[in-house]
Design an enzyme around this catalytic site. Structure first.
Site, PDB file in Angstrom:
ATOM      1  N   ASP A   8      -7.328  64.977  23.573  1.00 24.98           N
ATOM      2  CA  ASP A   8      -6.065  64.482  24.104  1.00 24.98           C
ATOM      3  C   ASP A   8      -5.905  63.067  23.528  1.00 24.98           C
ATOM      4  O   ASP A   8      -6.866  62.498  22.994  1.00 24.98           O
ATOM      5  CB  ASP A   8      -6.190  64.458  25.634  1.00 24.98           C
ATOM      6  CG  ASP A   8      -5.021  63.792  26.302  1.00 24.98           C
ATOM      7  OD1 ASP A   8      -3.875  64.090  25.939  1.00 24.98           O
ATOM      8  OD2 ASP A   8      -5.257  62.955  27.200  1.00 24.98           O
ATOM      9  N   LEU A   9      -4.715  62.499  23.600  1.00 24.85           N
ATOM     10  CA  LEU A   9      -4.496  61.158  23.036  1.00 24.85           C
ATOM     11  C   LEU A   9      -4.462  60.078  24.128  1.00 24.85           C
ATOM     12  O   LEU A   9      -5.385  59.269  24.261  1.00 24.85           O
ATOM     13  CB  LEU A   9      -3.186  61.156  22.238  1.00 24.85           C
ATOM     14  CG  LEU A   9      -2.780  59.824  21.621  1.00 24.85           C
ATOM     15  CD1 LEU A   9      -3.746  59.373  20.539  1.00 24.85           C
ATOM     16  CD2 LEU A   9      -1.369  59.940  21.012  1.00 24.85           C
ATOM     17  N   ASP A  10      -3.367  60.106  24.881  1.00 22.50           N
ATOM     18  CA  ASP A  10      -3.161  59.068  25.895  1.00 22.50           C
ATOM     19  C   ASP A  10      -4.252  59.148  26.971  1.00 22.50           C
ATOM     20  O   ASP A  10      -4.410  60.176  27.621  1.00 22.50           O
ATOM     21  CB  ASP A  10      -1.775  59.270  26.522  1.00 22.50           C
ATOM     22  CG  ASP A  10      -1.512  58.300  27.648  1.00 22.50           C
ATOM     23  OD1 ASP A  10      -2.090  57.206  27.642  1.00 22.50           O
ATOM     24  OD2 ASP A  10      -0.722  58.650  28.552  1.00 22.50           O
ATOM     25  N   THR A  16      -2.051  54.497  26.219  1.00 22.51           N
ATOM     26  CA  THR A  16      -0.600  54.306  26.137  1.00 22.51           C
ATOM     27  C   THR A  16       0.087  54.526  27.486  1.00 22.51           C
ATOM     28  O   THR A  16       1.287  54.272  27.605  1.00 22.51           O
ATOM     29  CB  THR A  16       0.026  55.225  25.061  1.00 22.51           C
ATOM     30  OG1 THR A  16      -0.748  56.415  24.979  1.00 22.51           O
ATOM     31  CG2 THR A  16       0.029  54.561  23.699  1.00 22.51           C
ATOM     32  N   LYS A  44       0.977  61.691  33.731  1.00 20.12           N
ATOM     33  CA  LYS A  44       0.001  61.762  32.639  1.00 20.12           C
ATOM     34  C   LYS A  44      -0.148  63.185  32.102  1.00 20.12           C
ATOM     35  O   LYS A  44      -0.347  64.116  32.865  1.00 20.12           O
ATOM     36  CB  LYS A  44      -1.355  61.214  33.092  1.00 20.12           C
ATOM     37  CG  LYS A  44      -1.310  59.706  33.279  1.00 20.12           C
ATOM     38  CD  LYS A  44      -2.688  59.120  33.473  1.00 20.12           C
ATOM     39  CE  LYS A  44      -2.593  57.607  33.536  1.00 20.12           C
ATOM     40  NZ  LYS A  44      -3.873  56.990  33.889  1.00 20.12           N
ATOM     41  N   SER A 115      -2.041  66.520  21.908  1.00 23.29           N
ATOM     42  CA  SER A 115      -1.348  65.585  22.796  1.00 23.29           C
ATOM     43  C   SER A 115       0.052  66.094  23.085  1.00 23.29           C
ATOM     44  O   SER A 115       0.691  66.679  22.219  1.00 23.29           O
ATOM     45  CB  SER A 115      -1.256  64.220  22.113  1.00 23.29           C
ATOM     46  OG  SER A 115      -0.340  63.384  22.793  1.00 23.29           O
ATOM     47  N   ALA A 116       0.520  65.833  24.308  1.00 18.14           N
ATOM     48  CA  ALA A 116       1.896  66.187  24.668  1.00 18.14           C
ATOM     49  C   ALA A 116       2.887  65.251  23.999  1.00 18.14           C
ATOM     50  O   ALA A 116       4.094  65.467  24.042  1.00 18.14           O
ATOM     51  CB  ALA A 116       2.053  66.125  26.186  1.00 18.14           C
ATOM     52  N   SER A 117       2.380  64.189  23.384  1.00 17.62           N
ATOM     53  CA  SER A 117       3.278  63.160  22.835  1.00 17.62           C
ATOM     54  C   SER A 117       3.827  63.492  21.452  1.00 17.62           C
ATOM     55  O   SER A 117       3.072  63.783  20.524  1.00 17.62           O
ATOM     56  CB  SER A 117       2.556  61.817  22.765  1.00 17.62           C
ATOM     57  OG  SER A 117       3.386  60.872  22.119  1.00 17.62           O
ATOM     58  N   LYS A 146       0.940  71.362  29.021  1.00 18.64           N
ATOM     59  CA  LYS A 146      -0.171  71.324  29.976  1.00 18.64           C
ATOM     60  C   LYS A 146       0.422  71.367  31.384  1.00 18.64           C
ATOM     61  O   LYS A 146       1.473  70.785  31.586  1.00 18.64           O
ATOM     62  CB  LYS A 146      -0.973  70.019  29.792  1.00 18.64           C
ATOM     63  CG  LYS A 146      -1.530  69.833  28.380  1.00 18.64           C
ATOM     64  CD  LYS A 146      -2.018  68.402  28.161  1.00 18.64           C
ATOM     65  CE  LYS A 146      -2.298  68.156  26.687  1.00 18.64           C
ATOM     66  NZ  LYS A 146      -2.705  66.775  26.387  1.00 18.64           N
ATOM     67  N   GLU A 170     -10.211  65.406  27.817  1.00 19.31           N
ATOM     68  CA  GLU A 170      -8.976  65.064  28.537  1.00 19.31           C
ATOM     69  C   GLU A 170      -9.206  64.025  29.629  1.00 19.31           C
ATOM     70  O   GLU A 170     -10.311  63.899  30.139  1.00 19.31           O
ATOM     71  CB  GLU A 170      -8.456  66.320  29.250  1.00 19.31           C
ATOM     72  CG  GLU A 170      -7.351  67.064  28.544  1.00 19.31           C
ATOM     73  CD  GLU A 170      -5.997  66.352  28.592  1.00 19.31           C
ATOM     74  OE1 GLU A 170      -5.864  65.347  29.337  1.00 19.31           O
ATOM     75  OE2 GLU A 170      -5.090  66.790  27.878  1.00 19.31           O
ATOM     76  N   ASP A 171      -8.133  63.316  29.982  1.00 20.16           N
ATOM     77  CA  ASP A 171      -8.222  62.386  31.117  1.00 20.16           C
ATOM     78  C   ASP A 171      -7.341  62.831  32.289  1.00 20.16           C
ATOM     79  O   ASP A 171      -7.421  62.263  33.362  1.00 20.16           O
ATOM     80  CB  ASP A 171      -7.770  60.977  30.696  1.00 20.16           C
ATOM     81  CG  ASP A 171      -6.293  60.942  30.393  1.00 20.16           C
ATOM     82  OD1 ASP A 171      -5.822  61.795  29.630  1.00 20.16           O
ATOM     83  OD2 ASP A 171      -5.598  60.079  30.955  1.00 20.16           O
TER      84      ASP A 171
END
Ligand code: B16
Ligand code: MG
Length: 216
Positions: A8-10, A16, A44, A115-117, A146, A170-171
């Site tokens: 995952d990214l954020d 971010t 998130k 990532s969802a971004s 997600k 993931e966070d």
């Protein structure tokens, strides 16, 4: 044992979430809607359009927005968010992430980003991490966001691996559920309390490399 890792990214590679929060708060204020950090937690891992829907629920219930108006609101949040991203530098990479990515590269473990971004390619460029990722899944290419497993399954498919041979990192709670339902091993970064579904929970990225090494 594992042949691929899907990140995952954020909240995992960089934080971010704070920028998303500032940008949503800026928009919400114009709509006379109050949001706080606790509410931001629920955004998130959730897509831009779904985040907007969640915010609008907190406003005047009588007020209806057309699809076009919603699109404009989401665009205006993103424009503001992009001005905040200008400040992003390699210093904003979370602790132990570069070491982890180097370790994965040296060991020929495939790496993808789920990532969802929609801003993920830009963010990885600003962090100077793009070269570590074989694949960046385009979130608009998958049916469901997600907590559906789609984006992680697509990541595994694009790096040519069985989900069983992959670890997901993931966070967010939604993200951990997505990883579990895709049949990957899940590493959750954060509190046990929020991420109790994860196969492995670590409090921060500081020990990510060691955690992955132990699973190999
Ligand atoms: P964008 P992740 C998610 O990133 C964020 O956690 C979430 O807050 C955001 O709404 C979403 O990306 C979409 O981002 O507006 O840039 O397309 O955790 O999936 O890496
Ligand atoms: Mg996240």
């Amino acid at each position: 044992k594992f042949k691929g890792i899907i990140f995952d990214l954020d909240g995992v590679i960089t934080d971010t979430a704070e920028y998303h929060y500032i940008a949503w708060k800026h928009l919400a204020k114009k709509l006379d809607i109050e949001i706080d950090r606790e509410f931001n937690e629920t955004l998130k891992g959730i897509s831009r359009s779904e985040s907007l829907e969640k915010i609008l629920i907190n406003g005047d219930k009588e007020k209806k927005y057309t699809e076009k108006e919603k699109e404009e609101l989401a665009d205006s949040k993103n424009d503001y968010y992009l001005t905040l991203l200008e400040k992003l530098t390699p210093n904003d990479v979370m602790e132990n992430i570069v070491e982890t990515l180097k370790y994965l590269k040296e060991n020929n473990i495939k790496v993808a980003l789920a990532s969802a971004s929609k801003n993920a390619p830009l963010i990885l460029d600003k962090l100077e991490l793009r070269d570590y990722f074989e694949v960046i899944v385009d979130p608009s290419s998958v049916k469901q966001g997600k907590p559906a497993p789609d984006i992680f399954l697509e990541g595994a498919r694009l790096i040519g691996l069985n989900p069983n041979d992959c670890i997901g990192v993931e966070d967010s709670e939604a993200g951990v559920i997505a990883i579990n339902d895709s049949n990957m091993l899940s590493i959750g970064i954060g509190s046990e309390e929020n991420l109790n579904h994860a196969d492995v929970v670590i409090p921060s990225t500081k020990i990510l490399k060691g955690t992955i090494e132990n699973l190999m």
